[in-house]
Write a protein that holds these residues in place. Structure first.
Motif, short mmCIF file in Angstrom:
data_model
loop_
_atom_site.label_atom_id
_atom_site.label_comp_id
_atom_site.label_asym_id
_atom_site.label_seq_id
_atom_site.Cartn_x
_atom_site.Cartn_y
_atom_site.Cartn_z
N ARG A 102 0.89 -1.08 0.01
CA ARG A 102 0.05 0.04 -0.13
C ARG A 102 0.77 1.41 -0.04
O ARG A 102 0.61 2.29 -0.81
N GLY B 2 -4.85 -4.88 -11.51
CA GLY B 2 -5.61 -5.51 -10.42
C GLY B 2 -5.39 -5.08 -8.98
O GLY B 2 -6.03 -4.95 -8.08
N SER B 3 -4.11 -5.42 -8.65
CA SER B 3 -3.43 -5.11 -7.20
C SER B 3 -3.89 -3.81 -6.83
O SER B 3 -4.18 -3.44 -5.64
N TYR C 189 -6.32 -1.82 -7.71
CA TYR C 189 -7.63 -1.72 -7.22
C TYR C 189 -8.28 -2.57 -5.88
O TYR C 189 -9.13 -2.41 -5.42
N TYR C 190 -7.03 -3.59 -5.48
CA TYR C 190 -7.43 -4.14 -4.37
C TYR C 190 -6.87 -3.17 -3.25
O TYR C 190 -7.67 -3.21 -2.04
N TYR C 191 -6.00 -2.22 -3.23
CA TYR C 191 -5.53 -1.48 -2.23
C TYR C 191 -6.25 -0.33 -2.23
O TYR C 191 -6.44 0.27 -1.24
N THR D 163 -9.44 2.32 -3.84
CA THR D 163 -10.85 2.23 -4.64
C THR D 163 -10.95 3.01 -5.95
O THR D 163 -11.77 2.87 -6.80
#
Lengths: 191, 191, 191, 191
Positions: free
Chosen positions: D2, D35-36, D38-40, D42
DNA sequence: TATGAATGAGCTTTCATTCAT
DNA sequence: AATGAATGAAAGCTCATTCAT
């Protein structure tokens, strides 16, 4: 998907031309979105480059396979070359037509590469002819470079008129052209 | 003016391709405005059509002049045809290259017309060959259609490599190709 | 038309930022088509360059007019500079905000040019301060470069908060800042 | 991770601007996939909001620590403020530049929040000045609001020219600006 | 005969975001 | 926790053509 796009592009480039085929045309044919296209290819031109590469590398590989066996005569190799080129029309006609027509849309780097590979193909035919002259299979006053260009002219021009679904088969056409090239148009002296 | 535009267009179409040449490019080369272009030509495509017409009509006229004298042998006519086509590259190379590359941009009506005139040119060569077969100038088992396509392949392919400023002259190239077509690649039997 | 486009673009660039303003946004505001935009400007970036040029050239011209009369004291020139900059906000605030915010979108060549002109403006202020130090109008241990940067900081930062329609007029703000710069925040010794 | 993403984003936003930095750019710099990201986070904008929050909250915290000790004079607090702001450039220059340049890309809710915190920072400086006026540390006719804006102008403008690796240190620059603000440009009367 | 302003449709490409895995 | 395929909207820009003058 990637391949699907390429196949449709080959079809469309051949039919309408590279500039006249829009990305829209291609993705509509494949039933995907423009975004998808650019997921797989970085540009329209890189797709064209790939089509060119596929074609010429495949052609060189087949030429390599054909010329490898040292047992064959120059005459057999030459016959094989004409057959190879005419057979390709049936199987790869669209790619071939693109190859000889849309090359100028490649950018400098890619263009040079393709030209180099293309020259390589031509030079290897020249070598076969030179070999045949030394062998005395062919007549002594042949010009290998010009003779190669004549051979390529005959075969490449075929892409303009040859119909794979017509009466004349690729092998028949090849046989006729080889015979013409070898014996010429004049009657034999004892005829 | 009209002619000026046409000449510049021929140069640009040959250099960059029809689609890649904009009206802007043309009028800039001629130092006029876009409005002027549309005063002289109704569309970009009609300009292309005119270039095609000029080329093929001129070619047919020269063919007519060549084949007219009935005294000539088929062999002489054939030689004349090859010389004609190769000489044209030096004088009209740009037009010729456009002719064989940009035809697909003509719209249906014009396209068919050009194809028809082009076929006419081809059929008249076929007739010369047929004549020569009957004459026994050529061997009996020649296929006039395929032989014509071979001849056209050799000459038209020249547009891809022939350099009018190079060492090899147009006449020399023509002479070599005629000799190759007539005598073939094999040694004479008594050699 | 040309000017109309420029004015609307200045307004939109200032309000939304250069990147966030699309050509579409601009032409909709002017009620013309995208084609028209590109008839007058070669690119979005060239429009930005023009806005920058207009702004800085005008500013330099005003500075020139201000510094020309040799009779004026350094103090008067400095006051004039602050007034000039704050007055510009009222008249040209949008351009000014663009100038200090969107410069990075210019391409190398244009960017360097603008930087050079901008430095010229700054150096001419420095010279006035240097002059004032020699004159003994200003104190001897001033650093002309840093002092200029302080002055520019105060005035340019005003573009972030100054409201031309607010209670405080541009002249009042300028007067206050000049006074602050000249006398500082501390009480006078005899106070 | 992050944090890794955030750091790279700060670097890129500062270098190229928020709009000009794509998610692709960021994830490539961090060597992960979209993808990663948008995992951390928004959205791209929420990442920007977080950068803004980190910056302003940290700044307010440092201001709080600075103003807390009641023993300090207004003059000392003011000096501390200038030092704080100039020191931040060296340590947090990228974040700072983003803070003052990319705020407009926040959506309404976040924008208002940041503006409020920013005003809070400003008002607390104003209060120090007001305090100093009452104390008679500063002259009586100072305008606290405008003086604060002048101070912020000087320091914030530094982000445009201050080079942390240059000859002039952050502390030296701060010292000069404080001196200038306190004593002004004019010579002392007894000089 | 010639111009220049204006148009509108279409082009290649980018990009934030979603989502099944 | 992480991926990679896919999307759709919008971007900047080009261009053949029209038309009043």
């Amino acid at each position: 998907m990637r391949n699907n796009i390429k196949q449709q592009a080959i079809f469309l480039f051949q039919k309408k031309g590279f500039s006249e085929t829009s990305i829209q045309d291609i993705v509509e044919a494949v039933h995907v979105t423009k975004g998808s296209f650019y997921y797989y290819f970085t540009s329209k031109e890189s797709l064209l480059m790939e089509i060119h590469m596929d074609y010429i590398e495949n052609l060189l590989a087949e030429q390599h396979r054909l010329y490898e066996p040292t047992s064959q005569s120059a005459r057999e190799k030459l016959t094989g070359t004409v057959v190879l080129l005419l057979t390709k029309i049936k199987e790869d006609g669209a790619s071939a037509r693109i190859f000889y027509r849309e090359m100028r849309h490649l950018q400098e780097a890619g263009y040079s590469h393709i030209v180099e590979r293309r020259n390589q193909f031509r030079r290897q035919i020249e070598e076969v002819i030179t070999e045949g002259i030394h062998n005395r299979e062919f007549r002594q006053n042949l010009n290998p470079a010009l003779t190669t260009l004549a051979l390529l002219g005959i075969t490449n021009w075929s892409y303009q008129w040859f119909d794979p679904d017509g009466e004349l088969s690729d092998r028949e056409a090849a046989a006729y052209f080889v015979d013409l090239l070898l014996h010429g148009m004049l009657p034999k002296e004892h005829e």
